[in-house]
Design a protein around this motif. Structure first.
Motif, PDB file in Angstrom:
ATOM      1  N   GLU A 117      43.150  24.221  46.323  1.00 45.34           N
ATOM      2  CA  GLU A 117      41.938  24.576  47.073  1.00 45.34           C
ATOM      3  C   GLU A 117      41.187  25.731  46.414  1.00 45.34           C
ATOM      4  OE1 GLU A 117      40.842  22.631  49.288  1.00 45.34           O
ATOM      5  OE2 GLU A 117      42.667  21.428  49.208  1.00 45.34           O
ATOM      6  N   LEU A 118      41.922  26.682  45.869  1.00 46.87           N
ATOM      7  CA  LEU A 118      41.267  27.798  45.181  1.00 46.87           C
ATOM      8  C   LEU A 118      40.467  27.321  43.975  1.00 46.87           C
ATOM      9  CD1 LEU A 118      44.195  30.372  45.337  1.00 46.87           C
ATOM     10  CD2 LEU A 118      41.960  30.640  46.445  1.00 46.87           C
ATOM     11  N   ALA A 119      40.909  26.222  43.371  1.00 46.12           N
ATOM     12  CA  ALA A 119      40.206  25.702  42.192  1.00 46.12           C
ATOM     13  C   ALA A 119      38.793  25.254  42.534  1.00 46.12           C
ATOM     14  CB  ALA A 119      40.993  24.540  41.589  1.00 46.12           C
ATOM     15  N   HIS A 120      38.592  24.736  43.736  1.00 51.41           N
ATOM     16  CA  HIS A 120      37.236  24.338  44.137  1.00 51.41           C
ATOM     17  C   HIS A 120      36.294  25.540  44.071  1.00 51.41           C
ATOM     18  CE1 HIS A 120      37.926  20.206  45.266  1.00 51.41           C
ATOM     19  NE2 HIS A 120      38.902  20.526  46.084  1.00 51.41           N
ATOM     20  N   ILE A 121      36.825  26.702  44.437  1.00 52.41           N
ATOM     21  CA  ILE A 121      36.024  27.929  44.405  1.00 52.41           C
ATOM     22  C   ILE A 121      35.875  28.443  42.979  1.00 52.41           C
ATOM     23  CG2 ILE A 121      35.944  30.333  45.191  1.00 52.41           C
ATOM     24  CD1 ILE A 121      37.486  29.351  47.710  1.00 52.41           C
ATOM     25  N   LYS A 122      36.983  28.479  42.246  1.00 53.43           N
ATOM     26  CA  LYS A 122      36.949  29.002  40.878  1.00 53.43           C
ATOM     27  C   LYS A 122      36.040  28.175  39.975  1.00 53.43           C
ATOM     28  CE  LYS A 122      39.937  30.188  36.938  1.00 53.43           C
ATOM     29  NZ  LYS A 122      39.422  31.561  36.828  1.00 53.43           N
ATOM     30  N   ARG A 123      36.054  26.855  40.160  1.00 53.54           N
ATOM     31  CA  ARG A 123      35.252  25.973  39.321  1.00 53.54           C
ATOM     32  C   ARG A 123      33.810  25.818  39.811  1.00 53.54           C
ATOM     33  NH1 ARG A 123      35.028  25.013  34.775  1.00 53.54           N
ATOM     34  NH2 ARG A 123      34.158  22.935  35.126  1.00 53.54           N
ATOM     35  N   LEU A 137      45.614  32.240  38.918  1.00 55.13           N
ATOM     36  CA  LEU A 137      44.368  31.577  38.543  1.00 55.13           C
ATOM     37  C   LEU A 137      43.276  32.578  38.195  1.00 55.13           C
ATOM     38  CD1 LEU A 137      44.239  28.674  41.176  1.00 55.13           C
ATOM     39  CD2 LEU A 137      45.045  28.597  38.811  1.00 55.13           C
ATOM     40  N   GLU A 138      43.633  33.852  38.174  1.00 56.35           N
ATOM     41  CA  GLU A 138      42.718  34.936  37.798  1.00 56.35           C
ATOM     42  C   GLU A 138      41.478  34.962  38.685  1.00 56.35           C
ATOM     43  OE1 GLU A 138      41.939  34.382  33.651  1.00 56.35           O
ATOM     44  OE2 GLU A 138      43.945  35.006  33.028  1.00 56.35           O
ATOM     45  N   ILE A 139      41.714  34.836  39.984  1.00 52.53           N
ATOM     46  CA  ILE A 139      40.634  34.937  40.972  1.00 52.53           C
ATOM     47  C   ILE A 139      40.634  36.359  41.509  1.00 52.53           C
ATOM     48  CG2 ILE A 139      39.793  34.123  43.201  1.00 52.53           C
ATOM     49  CD1 ILE A 139      41.004  31.413  42.561  1.00 52.53           C
ATOM     50  N   GLU A 140      39.608  37.118  41.193  1.00 53.36           N
ATOM     51  CA  GLU A 140      39.560  38.522  41.570  1.00 53.36           C
ATOM     52  C   GLU A 140      39.076  38.731  43.001  1.00 53.36           C
ATOM     53  OE1 GLU A 140      37.232  40.543  38.666  1.00 53.36           O
ATOM     54  OE2 GLU A 140      38.602  40.088  37.004  1.00 53.36           O
ATOM     55  N   GLU A 141      38.037  38.012  43.410  1.00 49.86           N
ATOM     56  CA  GLU A 141      37.523  38.149  44.773  1.00 49.86           C
ATOM     57  C   GLU A 141      38.250  37.149  45.663  1.00 49.86           C
ATOM     58  OE1 GLU A 141      33.244  38.042  47.161  1.00 49.86           O
ATOM     59  OE2 GLU A 141      33.299  38.046  44.967  1.00 49.86           O
ATOM     60  N   ILE A 142      39.206  37.643  46.438  1.00 50.12           N
ATOM     61  CA  ILE A 142      40.109  36.779  47.192  1.00 50.12           C
ATOM     62  C   ILE A 142      39.373  36.118  48.360  1.00 50.12           C
ATOM     63  CG2 ILE A 142      42.303  36.658  48.424  1.00 50.12           C
ATOM     64  CD1 ILE A 142      42.512  37.554  45.508  1.00 50.12           C
ATOM     65  N   PRO A 143      39.315  34.775  48.392  1.00 46.59           N
ATOM     66  CA  PRO A 143      38.691  34.092  49.539  1.00 46.59           C
ATOM     67  C   PRO A 143      39.527  34.306  50.802  1.00 46.59           C
ATOM     68  CG  PRO A 143      38.912  32.624  47.634  1.00 46.59           C
ATOM     69  CD  PRO A 143      39.745  33.828  47.349  1.00 46.59           C
TER      70      PRO A 143
END
Length: 410
Positions: free
Chosen positions: A136-142, A82-88
């Motif tokens: 769940e990561l999408a909530h952060i990415k979006r 999902l190309e999330i660089e800063e890992i939650p």
């Protein structure tokens, strides 16, 4: 594949516009007084939410390379896809069979909470787990967790607030599908929410999807229109259609039409939680749970802060007693030997005495949990013959002590 559900962006814009207009009207109409109440609410929310974050950090397992490394690797793979660089930060929470997950934000940090029941149910299907993570990561990415205070006026409006939340869920499912890259495992990850892990292998996904034919009636339409989540059978149908279309096997998903009269009634039902007439009760329950966690934690913090007022005297006793022992080769016999009186008229300590275990400091406080409680400063000998000092003794509850007086062991 477009990872954003078709109605999310226009609903976001509408929510931001309405929210901005409402807040501006409140500020101008109350000559800025509304800002005081907003600030008060934000402070209350900050303390309440900090209790939940503290609970996560203290009672649940943080995924890492040394803690469930296989799950953490799959979690990182979902972030990469999902190309999330800063890992939650991800936590695994014991869930007693509850099938869910959540993403949250505290100050500037993001967290993903994974429920153990879902993880166990999908453990043998890595792509299904990546769907679960990706959702769940999408909530952060979006940015679903950002500017919620600004969108709040629109979020409680009938139809709009719940519609925007449902659109977010569809968007997150699309991100989960992208993280999974497997149609069957994505559907399994959704199906487990409705069946549990034990029956997952026997689920007829097409039969589950076919249940959407019931969703057009009045009651199901009304409760979906006032709910933050689409019916699970419709989410399955949506992912099945999108993933099929991507592989050239199906067309765009078309949801069953809803009851017109359900829409009329839903237009008079404000959104305060997960939906329907129970939404107010759910909101009260959530606030109650957060308060039940945060208030005791805050009370413990304030009592610990009061008890820490005795620490300068503890350190003074340790230092002076150490000098006395080095000089006289004997333990002090009275408080006067370390430059202290037995009775103190003011301050956090009311009395100092020498007992068999060492120096006993009696606390003074208006709170019964601290008043007359004691901290004992004593000495112990290491294997090499050297002497060290500790402050773990006494009647003061461990949770009200400073870190120094909890961690040292005589």
């Amino acid at each position: 594949m477009d990872l954003v559900y078709k109605s999310e962006k226009p609903l976001f814009v509408l929510s931001m516009v309405i929210g901005t207009i409402v807040w501006l009207a409140l500020v101008v109409g109350t000559f800025g007084v509304a800002l005081v109440y907003v600030l008060l609410f934000l402070i209350i929310y900050l303390f309440a939410h900090s209790g939940f974050i503290a609970y996560l950090r203290g009672n649940t397992l943080e995924l890492s390379e040394s803690q469930f490394p296989d799950l953490y690797k799959q979690y990182l793979e979902a972030c990469e896809r999902l190309e999330i660089e800063e890992i939650p930060t991800a936590y695994l929470m014991m869930s007693d069979g509850i099938l869910n997950a959540l993403a949250t934000r505290f100050l500037r940090r993001h967290y993903v909470v994974l429920y153990s029941s879902v993880v166990e149910a999908l453990r043998s299907r890595p792509d299904a787990l990546r769907f679960y993570f990706g959702h769940e990561l999408a909530h952060i990415k979006r940015g679903h967790l950002n500017l919620q205070w600004l969108k709040m006026p629109a979020s409680i409006l009938p139809l709009l607030g719940a519609a925007y939340r449902r659109a977010q869920e569809y968007t997150c499912d699309l991100h989960g599908l992208a993280a999974s890259n497997s149609r069957e495992d994505a559907l399994a990850a959704l199906a487990v929410l409705g069946t549990g892990g034990e029956k997952l292998a026997d689920v007829n996904v097409n039969g589950f999807i076919d249940q959407q034919r019931y969703t057009g009636g009045f009651w199901m339409s009304y409760h979906e229109l006032t709910n933050d989540y689409p019916w699970l059978c419709k989410r399955l149908a949506h992912i099945a259609a999108v993933s099929g279309a991507r592989n050239g096997r199906a067309s765009e998903y078309k949801a069953p039409s809803r009851s017109f009269f359900a829409g009329v009634f839903a237009a008079f039902t404000p959104r305060f939680g997960v939906g329907g007439g129970a939404s107010v009760l759910v909101l009260v329950a959530i606030i109650g749970v957060l308060a039940a966690i945060a208030i005791p934690a805050y009370q413990d913090y304030t009592l610990r802060a009061q008890a820490s007022g005795a620490m300068p005297l503890v350190e003074q006793v340790e230092s002076a007693a150490a000098e006395y022992v080095n000089e006289h080769k004997a333990y002090p016999e009275s408080p006067a030997d370390v430059g202290l009186p037995e009775e103190m008229e003011t301050g956090p300590v009311s009395h100092v005495a020498v007992i068999d275990e060492g120096f006993e400091l009696t606390l003074r406080s208006s709170n019964a949990l601290l008043n007359e409680k004691t901290i004992v400063v004593g000495a112990y000998q290491n294997d090499d013959g050297s002497i060290q000092w500790h402050c773990v003794g006494g009647t003061l509850d461990q949770k009200y002590r400073s870190a120094k007086c909890r961690s040292q062991q005589p």
